[in-house]
Design a protein around this motif. Structure first.
Motif, PDB file in Angstrom:
ATOM      1  N   ASP A  90       0.390  -1.018   0.436  1.00  0.00           N
ATOM      2  CA  ASP A  90      -0.080  -0.080  -0.065  1.00  0.00           C
ATOM      3  C   ASP A  90       1.193   0.942   0.016  1.00  0.00           C
ATOM      4  OD1 ASP A  90      -2.498   0.937   0.111  1.00  0.00           O
ATOM      5  OD2 ASP A  90      -1.513   2.109   2.522  1.00  0.00           O
ATOM      6  N   GLN A 146       2.512   1.778  -3.856  1.00  0.00           N
ATOM      7  CA  GLN A 146       1.422   1.936  -4.893  1.00  0.00           C
ATOM      8  C   GLN A 146       1.912   3.066  -6.181  1.00  0.00           C
ATOM      9  OE1 GLN A 146      -2.390   3.608  -4.229  1.00  0.00           O
ATOM     10  NE2 GLN A 146      -1.956   2.967  -1.885  1.00  0.00           N
ATOM     11  N   PRO A 197       0.168   5.706  -8.305  1.00  0.00           N
ATOM     12  CA  PRO A 197      -0.518   6.069  -8.904  1.00  0.00           C
ATOM     13  C   PRO A 197      -0.948   6.353 -10.541  1.00  0.00           C
ATOM     14  CG  PRO A 197       1.059   8.154  -8.231  1.00  0.00           C
ATOM     15  CD  PRO A 197       1.524   6.709  -7.912  1.00  0.00           C
ATOM     16  N   THR A 227      -4.412   5.236  -9.784  1.00  0.00           N
ATOM     17  CA  THR A 227      -5.214   4.367  -9.669  1.00  0.00           C
ATOM     18  C   THR A 227      -6.889   3.577 -10.688  1.00  0.00           C
ATOM     19  OG1 THR A 227      -6.936   5.875  -8.035  1.00  0.00           O
ATOM     20  CG2 THR A 227      -5.113   4.816  -6.749  1.00  0.00           C
ATOM     21  N   ASP A 231     -11.107   2.111  -8.032  1.00  0.00           N
ATOM     22  CA  ASP A 231     -10.607   2.094  -6.446  1.00  0.00           C
ATOM     23  C   ASP A 231      -9.513   1.527  -6.313  1.00  0.00           C
ATOM     24  OD1 ASP A 231     -12.510   3.569  -5.507  1.00  0.00           O
ATOM     25  OD2 ASP A 231     -13.902   2.742  -5.609  1.00  0.00           O
ATOM     26  N   GLU A 232      -8.814   0.676  -7.313  1.00  0.00           N
ATOM     27  CA  GLU A 232      -7.785   0.164  -7.319  1.00  0.00           C
ATOM     28  C   GLU A 232      -6.804   0.518  -6.596  1.00  0.00           C
ATOM     29  OE1 GLU A 232      -7.416  -5.258  -8.573  1.00  0.00           O
ATOM     30  OE2 GLU A 232      -8.658  -3.855 -10.090  1.00  0.00           O
ATOM     31  N   ALA A 233      -5.511  -0.404  -6.491  1.00  0.00           N
ATOM     32  CA  ALA A 233      -4.678   0.390  -6.299  1.00  0.00           C
ATOM     33  C   ALA A 233      -3.637  -0.358  -7.010  1.00  0.00           C
ATOM     34  CB  ALA A 233      -4.132   0.648  -4.850  1.00  0.00           C
ATOM     35  N   SER A 255      -2.088  -4.960 -10.665  1.00  0.00           N
ATOM     36  CA  SER A 255      -3.085  -4.356  -8.978  1.00  0.00           C
ATOM     37  C   SER A 255      -2.778  -5.075  -8.433  1.00  0.00           C
ATOM     38  CB  SER A 255      -4.132  -5.580  -9.422  1.00  0.00           C
ATOM     39  OG  SER A 255      -5.464  -5.508  -8.040  1.00  0.00           O
TER      40      SER A 255
END
Length: 422
Positions: free
Chosen positions: A73, A76, A78, A80, A83-85, A125
Protein backbone atom coordinates in the motif's frame (compact mmCIF):
# COMPACT_ATOMS: atom_id res chain seq x y z
CA UNK A 1 28.70 -66.08 -9.76
CA UNK A 2 32.06 -64.68 -8.65
CA UNK A 3 33.92 -67.22 -10.80
CA UNK A 4 31.74 -66.37 -13.80
CA UNK A 5 32.45 -62.65 -13.33
CA UNK A 6 36.18 -63.30 -12.95
CA UNK A 7 36.44 -65.46 -16.08
CA UNK A 8 34.14 -63.15 -18.07
CA UNK A 9 36.26 -60.10 -17.25
CA UNK A 10 39.45 -61.98 -18.08
CA UNK A 11 37.94 -63.01 -21.42
CA UNK A 12 36.97 -59.38 -22.11
CA UNK A 13 40.50 -58.21 -21.36
CA UNK A 14 40.66 -57.90 -17.61
CA UNK A 15 39.09 -55.80 -14.90
CA UNK A 16 41.15 -52.74 -15.77
CA UNK A 17 39.30 -52.39 -19.07
CA UNK A 18 35.81 -52.81 -17.56
CA UNK A 19 33.43 -49.85 -17.66
CA UNK A 20 33.07 -48.70 -14.04
CA UNK A 21 30.73 -45.74 -14.72
CA UNK A 22 27.96 -47.61 -12.90
CA UNK A 23 29.87 -46.92 -9.67
CA UNK A 24 28.95 -43.23 -10.03
CA UNK A 25 25.17 -43.68 -10.44
CA UNK A 26 23.49 -41.97 -7.45
CA UNK A 27 21.11 -43.92 -5.28
CA UNK A 28 17.50 -43.22 -6.27
CA UNK A 29 15.54 -45.87 -4.38
CA UNK A 30 15.17 -46.10 -0.63
CA UNK A 31 13.26 -49.03 0.78
CA UNK A 32 10.40 -48.25 3.14
CA UNK A 33 10.76 -49.78 6.61
CA UNK A 34 8.97 -53.08 7.07
CA UNK A 35 6.20 -53.42 9.68
CA UNK A 36 8.50 -55.21 12.11
CA UNK A 37 11.22 -52.53 11.81
CA UNK A 38 9.70 -50.36 14.52
CA UNK A 39 12.77 -48.23 15.20
CA UNK A 40 13.18 -47.34 11.51
CA UNK A 41 9.48 -46.51 11.25
CA UNK A 42 9.65 -44.21 14.28
CA UNK A 43 12.78 -42.53 12.89
CA UNK A 44 11.04 -41.96 9.57
CA UNK A 45 7.93 -40.54 11.23
CA UNK A 46 9.97 -38.17 13.40
CA UNK A 47 12.11 -36.98 10.50
CA UNK A 48 8.98 -36.30 8.40
CA UNK A 49 7.37 -34.39 11.28
CA UNK A 50 10.50 -32.25 11.73
CA UNK A 51 10.64 -31.61 7.98
CA UNK A 52 6.98 -30.53 7.84
CA UNK A 53 7.42 -28.29 10.90
CA UNK A 54 10.40 -26.60 9.20
CA UNK A 55 8.34 -26.08 6.05
CA UNK A 56 5.50 -24.66 8.13
CA UNK A 57 7.85 -22.12 9.76
CA UNK A 58 8.91 -20.95 6.29
CA UNK A 59 5.35 -19.77 5.55
CA UNK A 60 4.11 -16.23 6.13
CA UNK A 61 2.10 -15.81 9.35
CA UNK A 62 -0.72 -13.28 9.84
CA UNK A 63 1.59 -10.57 11.14
CA UNK A 64 3.94 -10.95 8.19
CA UNK A 65 1.00 -10.85 5.75
CA UNK A 66 -0.22 -7.63 7.36
CA UNK A 67 3.26 -6.14 7.04
CA UNK A 68 3.35 -7.15 3.36
CA UNK A 69 0.02 -5.43 2.74
CA UNK A 70 1.30 -2.29 4.49
CA UNK A 71 4.43 -2.22 2.29
CA UNK A 72 2.43 -2.78 -0.91
CA UNK A 73 0.00 0.00 0.00
CA UNK A 74 2.91 2.34 0.81
CA UNK A 75 4.56 1.71 -2.58
CA UNK A 76 1.49 1.94 -4.82
CA UNK A 77 2.03 3.63 -8.17
CA UNK A 78 -0.50 6.33 -9.20
CA UNK A 79 -2.90 6.80 -10.81
CA UNK A 80 -5.41 4.35 -9.35
CA UNK A 81 -7.83 2.44 -11.59
CA UNK A 82 -11.18 3.24 -10.01
CA UNK A 83 -10.69 2.25 -6.37
CA UNK A 84 -7.96 -0.25 -7.20
CA UNK A 85 -4.37 0.54 -6.20
CA UNK A 86 -1.64 -0.44 -8.68
CA UNK A 87 2.10 -1.00 -8.48
CA UNK A 88 4.81 -0.90 -11.16
CA UNK A 89 7.71 -3.32 -11.53
CA UNK A 90 10.35 -1.12 -9.85
CA UNK A 91 8.22 -0.54 -6.74
CA UNK A 92 7.31 -4.24 -6.85
CA UNK A 93 11.03 -5.10 -6.57
CA UNK A 94 11.51 -2.50 -3.80
CA UNK A 95 8.75 -4.10 -1.74
CA UNK A 96 10.34 -7.50 -2.34
CA UNK A 97 13.64 -6.30 -0.85
CA UNK A 98 11.94 -4.90 2.25
CA UNK A 99 9.43 -7.70 2.83
CA UNK A 100 11.99 -10.27 4.00
CA UNK A 101 13.33 -13.63 2.86
CA UNK A 102 10.03 -15.48 3.25
CA UNK A 103 8.47 -13.28 0.55
CA UNK A 104 11.33 -13.59 -1.92
CA UNK A 105 9.65 -16.38 -3.93
CA UNK A 106 6.66 -14.13 -4.74
CA UNK A 107 8.62 -11.13 -6.04
CA UNK A 108 9.82 -12.48 -9.36
CA UNK A 109 9.46 -11.26 -12.94
CA UNK A 110 7.45 -14.40 -13.70
CA UNK A 111 4.83 -13.63 -11.05
CA UNK A 112 4.63 -9.98 -12.13
CA UNK A 113 4.16 -10.97 -15.78
CA UNK A 114 1.49 -13.51 -14.82
CA UNK A 115 -0.58 -10.79 -13.14
CA UNK A 116 0.10 -8.11 -15.77
CA UNK A 117 -2.96 -7.43 -17.92
CA UNK A 118 -3.86 -4.37 -20.01
CA UNK A 119 -2.69 -1.55 -17.78
CA UNK A 120 -1.31 1.31 -19.90
CA UNK A 121 1.43 2.02 -17.36
CA UNK A 122 2.68 -1.57 -17.12
CA UNK A 123 1.41 -2.07 -13.56
CA UNK A 124 -0.36 -4.85 -11.71
CA UNK A 125 -3.18 -4.69 -9.19
CA UNK A 126 -1.97 -4.73 -5.58
CA UNK A 127 -5.12 -6.56 -4.50
CA UNK A 128 -4.68 -9.26 -7.15
CA UNK A 129 -1.06 -9.78 -6.16
CA UNK A 130 -1.92 -9.96 -2.45
CA UNK A 131 -4.71 -12.45 -3.17
CA UNK A 132 -2.19 -14.49 -5.19
CA UNK A 133 0.18 -14.57 -2.20
CA UNK A 134 -2.67 -15.49 0.16
CA UNK A 135 -3.75 -18.32 -2.14
CA UNK A 136 -0.20 -19.68 -2.38
CA UNK A 137 0.26 -19.56 1.39
CA UNK A 138 -3.07 -21.33 1.85
CA UNK A 139 -2.04 -24.04 -0.63
CA UNK A 140 1.28 -24.59 1.15
CA UNK A 141 -0.44 -24.70 4.57
CA UNK A 142 -3.03 -27.16 3.28
CA UNK A 143 -0.35 -29.30 1.61
CA UNK A 144 1.52 -29.50 4.90
CA UNK A 145 -1.71 -30.20 6.81
CA UNK A 146 -2.65 -33.05 4.45
CA UNK A 147 0.91 -34.42 4.52
CA UNK A 148 0.62 -34.88 8.29
CA UNK A 149 -2.01 -37.54 7.56
CA UNK A 150 0.07 -39.21 4.87
CA UNK A 151 1.08 -42.21 6.98
CA UNK A 152 3.02 -43.86 4.16
CA UNK A 153 4.86 -40.63 3.37
CA UNK A 154 4.49 -41.25 -0.37
CA UNK A 155 2.51 -38.14 -1.33
CA UNK A 156 -0.96 -39.71 -1.29
CA UNK A 157 -3.78 -40.31 1.18
CA UNK A 158 -5.55 -43.59 1.72
CA UNK A 159 -9.24 -43.66 2.57
CA UNK A 160 -8.54 -44.00 6.31
CA UNK A 161 -6.05 -41.08 6.15
CA UNK A 162 -8.60 -38.76 4.51
CA UNK A 163 -11.26 -39.90 7.00
CA UNK A 164 -9.01 -38.88 9.90
CA UNK A 165 -8.28 -35.53 8.25
CA UNK A 166 -11.96 -34.66 7.76
CA UNK A 167 -12.97 -35.97 11.20
CA UNK A 168 -10.47 -33.65 12.88
CA UNK A 169 -11.51 -30.79 10.57
CA UNK A 170 -15.21 -30.91 11.58
CA UNK A 171 -14.81 -28.86 14.83
CA UNK A 172 -13.14 -26.04 12.84
CA UNK A 173 -16.11 -25.65 10.45
CA UNK A 174 -18.86 -23.46 12.00
CA UNK A 175 -21.44 -24.61 9.42
CA UNK A 176 -21.19 -28.14 10.87
CA UNK A 177 -21.72 -27.08 14.50
CA UNK A 178 -25.27 -28.42 14.46
CA UNK A 179 -24.25 -31.99 13.55
CA UNK A 180 -24.77 -34.62 16.23
CA UNK A 181 -21.58 -36.49 17.12
CA UNK A 182 -23.40 -39.75 16.40
CA UNK A 183 -23.67 -38.58 12.77
CA UNK A 184 -19.96 -37.79 12.40
CA UNK A 185 -19.03 -41.20 10.98
CA UNK A 186 -21.77 -40.97 8.33
CA UNK A 187 -20.77 -37.39 7.49
CA UNK A 188 -17.11 -38.38 7.09
CA UNK A 189 -18.10 -41.31 4.87
CA UNK A 190 -20.28 -39.00 2.73
CA UNK A 191 -17.50 -36.42 2.34
CA UNK A 192 -14.69 -38.91 1.65
CA UNK A 193 -16.69 -40.75 -1.04
CA UNK A 194 -16.82 -37.64 -3.22
CA UNK A 195 -13.04 -37.33 -3.17
CA UNK A 196 -12.51 -40.99 -4.01
CA UNK A 197 -15.30 -41.27 -6.57
CA UNK A 198 -13.90 -38.45 -8.71
CA UNK A 199 -10.16 -38.56 -7.92
CA UNK A 200 -9.60 -42.32 -7.79
CA UNK A 201 -11.28 -43.60 -10.99
CA UNK A 202 -9.14 -46.78 -11.05
CA UNK A 203 -10.21 -47.57 -7.45
CA UNK A 204 -6.64 -47.90 -6.16
CA UNK A 205 -7.71 -46.87 -2.65
CA UNK A 206 -5.45 -43.80 -2.56
CA UNK A 207 -5.40 -40.23 -3.93
CA UNK A 208 -2.43 -37.99 -4.66
CA UNK A 209 -2.28 -34.97 -2.35
CA UNK A 210 -1.55 -32.85 -5.46
CA UNK A 211 -4.85 -33.98 -7.00
CA UNK A 212 -6.73 -33.04 -3.83
CA UNK A 213 -5.20 -29.55 -3.92
CA UNK A 214 -5.84 -29.13 -7.65
CA UNK A 215 -9.57 -29.92 -7.52
CA UNK A 216 -12.26 -27.65 -6.06
CA UNK A 217 -13.54 -30.12 -3.46
CA UNK A 218 -11.28 -28.86 -0.68
CA UNK A 219 -12.43 -25.29 -1.40
CA UNK A 220 -16.04 -26.45 -1.09
CA UNK A 221 -15.27 -28.21 2.19
CA UNK A 222 -13.39 -25.26 3.70
CA UNK A 223 -16.13 -22.90 2.52
CA UNK A 224 -18.03 -24.20 5.55
CA UNK A 225 -15.78 -22.00 7.72
CA UNK A 226 -17.92 -19.06 6.59
CA UNK A 227 -20.47 -18.47 9.36
CA UNK A 228 -22.66 -16.42 6.99
CA UNK A 229 -22.75 -18.93 4.13
CA UNK A 230 -26.05 -18.53 2.27
CA UNK A 231 -28.73 -21.22 2.26
CA UNK A 232 -28.42 -21.55 -1.53
CA UNK A 233 -24.68 -22.17 -1.28
CA UNK A 234 -25.22 -24.81 1.38
CA UNK A 235 -27.81 -26.64 -0.71
CA UNK A 236 -25.43 -26.90 -3.69
CA UNK A 237 -22.41 -27.86 -1.56
CA UNK A 238 -22.06 -31.66 -1.20
CA UNK A 239 -20.12 -31.20 2.05
CA UNK A 240 -22.67 -28.99 3.85
CA UNK A 241 -24.74 -30.35 6.73
CA UNK A 242 -28.08 -30.00 4.84
CA UNK A 243 -26.66 -31.88 1.85
CA UNK A 244 -25.18 -34.71 3.93
CA UNK A 245 -28.40 -35.05 5.93
CA UNK A 246 -30.43 -35.07 2.69
CA UNK A 247 -28.40 -37.92 1.18
CA UNK A 248 -28.39 -39.96 4.38
CA UNK A 249 -32.11 -39.24 4.91
CA UNK A 250 -32.88 -40.56 1.41
CA UNK A 251 -30.93 -43.72 2.21
CA UNK A 252 -32.92 -44.28 5.43
CA UNK A 253 -36.22 -43.65 3.62
CA UNK A 254 -35.35 -46.23 0.97
CA UNK A 255 -34.37 -48.79 3.63
CA UNK A 256 -37.90 -50.05 4.34
CA UNK A 257 -36.85 -53.13 6.32
CA UNK A 258 -34.43 -51.04 8.45
CA UNK A 259 -31.54 -53.48 8.15
CA UNK A 260 -29.07 -50.75 7.16
CA UNK A 261 -28.77 -52.07 3.59
CA UNK A 262 -30.68 -51.57 0.34
CA UNK A 263 -32.10 -54.33 -1.80
CA UNK A 264 -32.80 -53.91 -5.51
CA UNK A 265 -36.50 -53.43 -4.76
CA UNK A 266 -35.74 -50.72 -2.21
CA UNK A 267 -33.31 -48.92 -4.54
CA UNK A 268 -35.91 -48.97 -7.33
CA UNK A 269 -37.76 -46.15 -5.49
CA UNK A 270 -34.71 -43.86 -5.78
CA UNK A 271 -35.46 -40.39 -7.18
CA UNK A 272 -38.64 -40.42 -9.25
CA UNK A 273 -38.77 -44.22 -9.11
CA UNK A 274 -38.42 -44.50 -12.89
CA UNK A 275 -35.04 -46.24 -13.24
CA UNK A 276 -35.47 -49.42 -15.28
CA UNK A 277 -35.21 -52.88 -13.73
CA UNK A 278 -32.56 -53.91 -16.25
CA UNK A 279 -30.33 -51.00 -15.20
CA UNK A 280 -30.84 -51.80 -11.51
CA UNK A 281 -29.95 -55.44 -12.23
CA UNK A 282 -26.67 -54.25 -13.69
CA UNK A 283 -26.00 -52.04 -10.64
CA UNK A 284 -26.27 -55.05 -8.34
CA UNK A 285 -24.22 -57.21 -10.72
CA UNK A 286 -21.29 -54.82 -11.02
CA UNK A 287 -21.19 -52.93 -7.71
CA UNK A 288 -19.99 -54.24 -4.37
CA UNK A 289 -22.87 -55.81 -2.44
CA UNK A 290 -23.27 -57.93 0.67
CA UNK A 291 -25.64 -60.89 0.24
CA UNK A 292 -27.21 -59.06 -2.68
CA UNK A 293 -27.75 -55.78 -0.79
CA UNK A 294 -26.03 -52.41 -1.06
CA UNK A 295 -24.37 -50.60 1.85
CA UNK A 296 -24.20 -46.82 2.37
CA UNK A 297 -20.76 -46.41 0.78
CA UNK A 298 -21.84 -48.16 -2.44
CA UNK A 299 -25.06 -46.12 -2.40
CA UNK A 300 -23.01 -42.91 -2.26
CA UNK A 301 -21.14 -43.89 -5.45
CA UNK A 302 -24.51 -44.57 -7.08
CA UNK A 303 -25.85 -41.14 -6.04
CA UNK A 304 -22.70 -39.29 -7.11
CA UNK A 305 -22.87 -40.95 -10.54
CA UNK A 306 -26.54 -40.15 -11.15
CA UNK A 307 -26.36 -36.60 -9.79
CA UNK A 308 -23.27 -35.70 -11.86
CA UNK A 309 -23.95 -37.38 -15.22
CA UNK A 310 -22.02 -34.74 -17.15
CA UNK A 311 -18.76 -35.58 -15.33
CA UNK A 312 -16.31 -38.10 -16.86
CA UNK A 313 -16.08 -40.13 -13.61
CA UNK A 314 -19.89 -40.46 -13.46
CA UNK A 315 -20.07 -41.43 -17.15
CA UNK A 316 -17.36 -44.03 -16.54
CA UNK A 317 -19.46 -45.52 -13.72
CA UNK A 318 -22.63 -45.68 -15.84
CA UNK A 319 -20.79 -46.80 -19.00
CA UNK A 320 -19.45 -49.84 -17.14
CA UNK A 321 -23.04 -50.80 -16.32
CA UNK A 322 -24.24 -50.27 -19.90
CA UNK A 323 -21.33 -52.26 -21.37
CA UNK A 324 -23.00 -55.64 -20.72
CA UNK A 325 -20.54 -57.54 -22.91
CA UNK A 326 -17.44 -55.92 -21.37
CA UNK A 327 -16.17 -54.98 -24.83
CA UNK A 328 -15.28 -51.39 -24.00
CA UNK A 329 -17.96 -49.98 -26.29
CA UNK A 330 -21.73 -49.82 -26.76
CA UNK A 331 -23.19 -51.28 -29.95
CA UNK A 332 -26.74 -51.54 -31.28
CA UNK A 333 -27.32 -54.69 -29.22
CA UNK A 334 -26.37 -52.89 -25.96
CA UNK A 335 -28.57 -49.89 -26.73
CA UNK A 336 -31.53 -52.10 -27.66
CA UNK A 337 -31.05 -54.22 -24.53
CA UNK A 338 -31.54 -51.21 -22.26
CA UNK A 339 -34.09 -49.34 -24.34
CA UNK A 340 -36.44 -52.34 -24.39
CA UNK A 341 -36.98 -51.73 -20.67
CA UNK A 342 -37.94 -48.11 -21.42
CA UNK A 343 -40.46 -49.33 -24.01
CA UNK A 344 -41.96 -51.78 -21.51
CA UNK A 345 -42.35 -49.01 -18.90
CA UNK A 346 -44.06 -46.83 -21.50
CA UNK A 347 -46.60 -49.61 -22.15
CA UNK A 348 -47.26 -49.97 -18.42
CA UNK A 349 -47.98 -46.23 -18.20
CA UNK A 350 -50.32 -46.40 -21.19
CA UNK A 351 -47.97 -44.61 -23.58
CA UNK A 352 -47.25 -45.57 -27.17
CA UNK A 353 -43.70 -47.05 -27.27
CA UNK A 354 -41.20 -45.14 -29.38
CA UNK A 355 -39.38 -47.00 -32.16
CA UNK A 356 -35.90 -48.15 -31.11
CA UNK A 357 -34.54 -47.47 -34.63
CA UNK A 358 -35.44 -43.78 -34.27
CA UNK A 359 -33.84 -43.53 -30.82
CA UNK A 360 -30.74 -45.43 -31.95
CA UNK A 361 -30.24 -43.05 -34.89
CA UNK A 362 -30.67 -40.02 -32.61
CA UNK A 363 -28.12 -41.38 -30.13
CA UNK A 364 -25.51 -41.98 -32.81
CA UNK A 365 -26.22 -38.54 -34.30
CA UNK A 366 -25.72 -36.91 -30.88
CA UNK A 367 -22.52 -38.77 -30.00
CA UNK A 368 -20.92 -38.88 -33.47
CA UNK A 369 -18.55 -41.74 -32.52
CA UNK A 370 -15.30 -42.37 -34.38
CA UNK A 371 -16.58 -45.81 -35.32
CA UNK A 372 -20.13 -45.45 -36.79
CA UNK A 373 -21.17 -48.77 -35.20
CA UNK A 374 -19.62 -48.43 -31.74
CA UNK A 375 -19.79 -45.84 -28.97
CA UNK A 376 -16.80 -45.74 -26.62
CA UNK A 377 -16.60 -44.00 -23.24
CA UNK A 378 -14.35 -41.35 -24.76
CA UNK A 379 -16.92 -40.77 -27.53
CA UNK A 380 -19.56 -40.12 -24.87
CA UNK A 381 -17.32 -37.71 -22.97
CA UNK A 382 -16.19 -35.85 -26.11
CA UNK A 383 -19.76 -35.42 -27.34
CA UNK A 384 -20.89 -33.54 -24.19
CA UNK A 385 -24.14 -35.49 -24.61
CA UNK A 386 -23.28 -38.33 -22.23
CA UNK A 387 -25.82 -37.25 -19.61
CA UNK A 388 -28.64 -37.15 -22.18
CA UNK A 389 -27.73 -40.50 -23.74
CA UNK A 390 -27.48 -42.32 -20.41
CA UNK A 391 -30.75 -40.79 -19.20
CA UNK A 392 -32.53 -42.01 -22.35
CA UNK A 393 -31.33 -45.58 -21.72
CA UNK A 394 -31.80 -46.01 -17.95
CA UNK A 395 -34.57 -43.70 -16.77
CA UNK A 396 -38.13 -43.37 -18.12
CA UNK A 397 -38.37 -39.87 -16.69
CA UNK A 398 -35.06 -38.96 -18.37
CA UNK A 399 -36.32 -40.31 -21.69
CA UNK A 400 -39.64 -38.48 -21.35
CA UNK A 401 -37.77 -35.21 -20.65
CA UNK A 402 -35.67 -35.71 -23.78
CA UNK A 403 -38.63 -36.73 -25.94
CA UNK A 404 -40.65 -33.67 -24.85
CA UNK A 405 -37.74 -31.21 -24.76
CA UNK A 406 -39.29 -28.87 -27.36
CA UNK A 407 -42.58 -28.69 -25.46
CA UNK A 408 -40.70 -28.01 -22.19
CA UNK A 409 -38.61 -25.25 -23.78
CA UNK A 410 -41.75 -23.61 -25.22
CA UNK A 411 -43.42 -23.84 -21.80
CA UNK A 412 -40.40 -22.21 -20.12
CA UNK A 413 -40.41 -19.41 -22.70
CA UNK A 414 -44.12 -18.76 -22.08
CA UNK A 415 -43.54 -18.65 -18.33
CA UNK A 416 -40.68 -16.17 -18.82
CA UNK A 417 -42.85 -14.01 -21.08
CA UNK A 418 -45.65 -13.99 -18.47
CA UNK A 419 -43.19 -12.87 -15.79
CA UNK A 420 -41.88 -10.10 -18.06
CA UNK A 421 -45.46 -8.86 -18.67
CA UNK A 422 -46.09 -8.57 -14.98
Amino acid sequence: MELFTKYYLEWKGGIKNANTSYMNIPRFYYRLPAEDEILLQKLREESRAVFLQRKSRELLDNEELQNLWFLLDKHQTPPTVGDEAMINYQNFLNVGEKAGSKCKQFFTAKVFAKLLHNDGYGRISIMQFFNYVMRKVWLYQTRIGLSLYDVAGQGYLRESDLENYILELIPTLPQLDGLEKSFYSFYVCTAVRKFFFFLDPLRTGKIKIQDILACSFLDDLLELRDEELSKESQETNWFSAPSALRVYGQYLNLDKDHNGMLSKEELSRYGTGTLTNIFLDRVFQECLTYDGEMDYKTYLDFVLALENRKEPAALQYIFKLLDIENKGYLNVFSLNYFFRAIQEQMKIHGQEPVSFQDVKDEIFDMVKPKDPYKISLQDLINSSQGDTVTSILIDLNGFWTYENREVLVASDNESTADLDDT
